[in-house]
Design a protein around this motif. Structure first.
Motif, PDB file in Angstrom:
ATOM      1  N   GLY A   1     -39.011  20.528  83.366  1.00  0.00           N
ATOM      2  CA  GLY A   1     -40.392  20.104  83.504  1.00  0.00           C
ATOM      3  C   GLY A   1     -41.427  21.209  83.499  1.00  0.00           C
ATOM      4  O   GLY A   1     -42.618  20.940  83.279  1.00  0.00           O
ATOM      5  N   GLU A   2     -41.002  22.457  83.736  1.00  0.00           N
ATOM      6  CA  GLU A   2     -41.986  23.539  83.786  1.00  0.00           C
ATOM      7  C   GLU A   2     -41.705  24.675  82.817  1.00  0.00           C
ATOM      8  O   GLU A   2     -42.518  25.585  82.665  1.00  0.00           O
ATOM      9  CB  GLU A   2     -42.090  24.105  85.203  1.00  0.00           C
TER      10      GLU A   2
ATOM     11  N   LEU B   1     -46.437  31.488  65.851  1.00  0.00           N
ATOM     12  CA  LEU B   1     -46.012  30.539  66.875  1.00  0.00           C
ATOM     13  C   LEU B   1     -47.162  29.621  67.286  1.00  0.00           C
ATOM     14  O   LEU B   1     -46.930  28.446  67.599  1.00  0.00           O
ATOM     15  CB  LEU B   1     -45.475  31.300  68.099  1.00  0.00           C
ATOM     16  N   GLU B   2     -48.384  30.153  67.270  1.00  0.00           N
ATOM     17  CA  GLU B   2     -49.552  29.333  67.628  1.00  0.00           C
ATOM     18  C   GLU B   2     -49.592  28.027  66.852  1.00  0.00           C
ATOM     19  O   GLU B   2     -49.986  26.986  67.377  1.00  0.00           O
ATOM     20  CB  GLU B   2     -50.848  30.114  67.374  1.00  0.00           C
ATOM     21  N   ASN B   3     -49.183  28.075  65.589  1.00  0.00           N
ATOM     22  CA  ASN B   3     -49.227  26.887  64.729  1.00  0.00           C
ATOM     23  C   ASN B   3     -48.229  25.814  65.146  1.00  0.00           C
ATOM     24  O   ASN B   3     -48.339  24.671  64.688  1.00  0.00           O
ATOM     25  CB  ASN B   3     -48.934  27.274  63.273  1.00  0.00           C
ATOM     26  N   HIS B   4     -47.263  26.173  65.986  1.00  0.00           N
ATOM     27  CA  HIS B   4     -46.177  25.245  66.325  1.00  0.00           C
ATOM     28  C   HIS B   4     -46.212  24.778  67.784  1.00  0.00           C
ATOM     29  O   HIS B   4     -45.359  23.991  68.196  1.00  0.00           O
ATOM     30  CB  HIS B   4     -44.832  25.903  66.029  1.00  0.00           C
ATOM     31  N   LEU B   5     -47.169  25.282  68.569  1.00  0.00           N
ATOM     32  CA  LEU B   5     -47.179  24.953  69.990  1.00  0.00           C
ATOM     33  C   LEU B   5     -47.409  23.468  70.238  1.00  0.00           C
ATOM     34  O   LEU B   5     -46.839  22.879  71.175  1.00  0.00           O
ATOM     35  CB  LEU B   5     -48.238  25.790  70.720  1.00  0.00           C
ATOM     36  N   ASP B   6     -48.229  22.829  69.425  1.00  0.00           N
ATOM     37  CA  ASP B   6     -48.476  21.402  69.607  1.00  0.00           C
ATOM     38  C   ASP B   6     -47.186  20.599  69.433  1.00  0.00           C
ATOM     39  O   ASP B   6     -46.885  19.691  70.215  1.00  0.00           O
ATOM     40  CB  ASP B   6     -49.543  20.914  68.625  1.00  0.00           C
ATOM     41  N   ALA B   7     -46.391  20.972  68.421  1.00  0.00           N
ATOM     42  CA  ALA B   7     -45.123  20.274  68.182  1.00  0.00           C
ATOM     43  C   ALA B   7     -44.110  20.548  69.289  1.00  0.00           C
ATOM     44  O   ALA B   7     -43.174  19.769  69.489  1.00  0.00           O
ATOM     45  CB  ALA B   7     -44.552  20.694  66.830  1.00  0.00           C
ATOM     46  N   LEU B   8     -44.306  21.647  70.016  1.00  0.00           N
ATOM     47  CA  LEU B   8     -43.376  21.994  71.105  1.00  0.00           C
ATOM     48  C   LEU B   8     -43.773  21.362  72.443  1.00  0.00           C
ATOM     49  O   LEU B   8     -43.147  21.637  73.463  1.00  0.00           O
ATOM     50  CB  LEU B   8     -43.291  23.522  71.252  1.00  0.00           C
TER      51      LEU B   8
ATOM     52  N   PHE C   1     -47.118  27.682  76.789  1.00  0.00           N
ATOM     53  CA  PHE C   1     -47.762  28.977  76.553  1.00  0.00           C
ATOM     54  C   PHE C   1     -46.731  30.090  76.733  1.00  0.00           C
ATOM     55  O   PHE C   1     -45.987  30.096  77.720  1.00  0.00           O
ATOM     56  CB  PHE C   1     -48.916  29.176  77.533  1.00  0.00           C
ATOM     57  N   PRO C   2     -46.652  31.038  75.798  1.00  0.00           N
ATOM     58  CA  PRO C   2     -45.683  32.132  75.940  1.00  0.00           C
ATOM     59  C   PRO C   2     -45.948  32.957  77.200  1.00  0.00           C
ATOM     60  O   PRO C   2     -47.085  33.341  77.469  1.00  0.00           O
ATOM     61  CB  PRO C   2     -45.919  32.980  74.691  1.00  0.00           C
ATOM     62  N   VAL C   3     -44.879  33.231  77.954  1.00  0.00           N
ATOM     63  CA  VAL C   3     -45.007  33.992  79.203  1.00  0.00           C
ATOM     64  C   VAL C   3     -44.941  35.495  78.931  1.00  0.00           C
ATOM     65  O   VAL C   3     -45.558  36.291  79.636  1.00  0.00           O
ATOM     66  CB  VAL C   3     -43.891  33.576  80.187  1.00  0.00           C
TER      67      VAL C   3
ATOM     68  N   LEU D   1     -39.620  32.675  76.492  1.00  0.00           N
ATOM     69  CA  LEU D   1     -39.945  31.725  77.553  1.00  0.00           C
ATOM     70  C   LEU D   1     -41.371  31.210  77.391  1.00  0.00           C
ATOM     71  O   LEU D   1     -42.313  31.987  77.264  1.00  0.00           O
ATOM     72  CB  LEU D   1     -39.780  32.395  78.925  1.00  0.00           C
ATOM     73  N   LEU D   2     -41.507  29.890  77.416  1.00  0.00           N
ATOM     74  CA  LEU D   2     -42.811  29.235  77.380  1.00  0.00           C
ATOM     75  C   LEU D   2     -42.998  28.450  78.672  1.00  0.00           C
ATOM     76  O   LEU D   2     -42.074  27.779  79.139  1.00  0.00           O
ATOM     77  CB  LEU D   2     -42.918  28.279  76.187  1.00  0.00           C
ATOM     78  N   ALA D   3     -44.178  28.538  79.271  1.00  0.00           N
ATOM     79  CA  ALA D   3     -44.499  27.784  80.488  1.00  0.00           C
ATOM     80  C   ALA D   3     -45.220  26.502  80.107  1.00  0.00           C
ATOM     81  O   ALA D   3     -46.070  26.496  79.215  1.00  0.00           O
ATOM     82  CB  ALA D   3     -45.368  28.619  81.420  1.00  0.00           C
ATOM     83  N   ARG D   4     -44.907  25.417  80.807  1.00  0.00           N
ATOM     84  CA  ARG D   4     -45.471  24.118  80.455  1.00  0.00           C
ATOM     85  C   ARG D   4     -46.717  23.748  81.255  1.00  0.00           C
ATOM     86  O   ARG D   4     -47.325  22.711  80.988  1.00  0.00           O
ATOM     87  CB  ARG D   4     -44.399  23.033  80.614  1.00  0.00           C
ATOM     88  N   ASN D   5     -47.072  24.576  82.240  1.00  0.00           N
ATOM     89  CA  ASN D   5     -48.306  24.326  82.981  1.00  0.00           C
ATOM     90  C   ASN D   5     -48.808  25.650  83.562  1.00  0.00           C
ATOM     91  O   ASN D   5     -48.047  26.620  83.660  1.00  0.00           O
ATOM     92  CB  ASN D   5     -48.102  23.263  84.077  1.00  0.00           C
ATOM     93  N   PRO D   6     -50.086  25.712  83.947  1.00  0.00           N
ATOM     94  CA  PRO D   6     -50.671  26.976  84.425  1.00  0.00           C
ATOM     95  C   PRO D   6     -49.989  27.544  85.666  1.00  0.00           C
ATOM     96  O   PRO D   6     -49.852  28.762  85.787  1.00  0.00           O
ATOM     97  CB  PRO D   6     -52.123  26.602  84.714  1.00  0.00           C
ATOM     98  N   LYS D   7     -49.559  26.672  86.594  1.00  0.00           N
ATOM     99  CA  LYS D   7     -48.897  27.173  87.804  1.00  0.00           C
ATOM    100  C   LYS D   7     -47.572  27.852  87.459  1.00  0.00           C
ATOM    101  O   LYS D   7     -47.239  28.903  88.001  1.00  0.00           O
ATOM    102  CB  LYS D   7     -48.665  26.014  88.793  1.00  0.00           C
ATOM    103  N   ALA D   8     -46.814  27.237  86.572  1.00  0.00           N
ATOM    104  CA  ALA D   8     -45.540  27.832  86.147  1.00  0.00           C
ATOM    105  C   ALA D   8     -45.787  29.159  85.429  1.00  0.00           C
ATOM    106  O   ALA D   8     -45.076  30.143  85.647  1.00  0.00           O
ATOM    107  CB  ALA D   8     -44.788  26.872  85.240  1.00  0.00           C
TER     108      ALA D   8
END
Length: 222
Positions: free
Chosen positions: A11-12, A34-41, A50-52, A64-71
């Motif tokens: 989830g995160e 990668l920016e072009n593919h973030l919506d599909a991810l 967002f890439p960490v 590693l990509l985070a799925r929310n700002p807190k993560a």
């Protein structure tokens, strides 16, 4: 759309196997990123992940990509505190002396009109620490495992040259750019600790262009 291999998902967090040749940011001259593919991810999530951390355009493997700002904030703090375990495999364009060791060389960024920018070892630079061990050898080549404690730009690439005496195969900045279509560096493993829950653990298998070099790996067939 690139069909990314998903190495870890909850989830995160999302860990993808980034293909070599794909930059994270949109190039000034245009082209895929990668920016072009973030919506599909998003995979149904409200926000784009967002890439960490950073991987060079040529570097393949665990991202590693985070799925929310807190993560994102927590994961970024873990990287900053050197709590994240990162393992890379690189093909060194030469025969490395010794079997394992630690490269402790501070790095600084320099720039010139002729060569553009690059990193160099510098006493007054930012601390950079990389542990290494030889995985396999071939005449004129060495497959090396790198475990960087710090995350400086081009750290492994310049540490290979300055610490081991040889650049990575294909590296156009610190080497001669020969022997491969890209700098042969692969982010094979990533472990990110998380308070109160199981760590993020991801493994990216060696890509085909690494296999093509034909190294005899110790765990082959295991």
């Amino acid at each position: 759309m690139i069909d990314f291999s998903i190495l870890f998902e909850d989830g995160e967090a999302l860990v993808i196997d980034k293909p070599a040749g794909l930059p994270l940011d949109r190039p000034r001259a245009g082209g895929d990123s990668l920016e072009n593919h973030l919506d599909a991810l998003r995979f149904g999530f409200q926000r784009e992940p967002f890439p960490v951390h950073r991987l060079d355009r040529d570097t393949s493997g665990c991202l590693l990509l985070a799925r929310n700002p807190k993560a994102l904030k927590r994961f970024s703090a873990a990287f900053e505190a050197r709590e994240v375990e990162k393992v890379y495999l690189g093909i060194v364009a030469g025969e490395v002396t010794g079997e394992k060791g630690t490269i402790d060389l501070a790095l600084s960024k320099v720039s010139s009109a002729e060569k553009g920018w690059r990193m160099i070892p510098a006493r007054k630079g930012k601390p950079a620490l990389t542990h290494w061990r030889v995985v396999a050898r071939k005449p004129g080549l060495t497959l090396v495992e790198f475990r960087p404690e710090t995350g400086r730009t081009h750290q492994i690439r310049i540490h290979a040259l300055a610490g081991l005496g040889h650049a990575l195969v294909g590296d156009p900045v610190y080497g001669d750019g020969k022997g491969a279509w890209r700098t042969m560096l692969h982010a094979s493993d990533l472990v990110v600790p998380r308070a109160g829950k199981a760590p993020i653990v991801a493994h990216a298998p060696l890509p085909l262009d690494f296999d093509a070099f034909g190294f005899e790996l110790p765990d082959a067939g295991a």
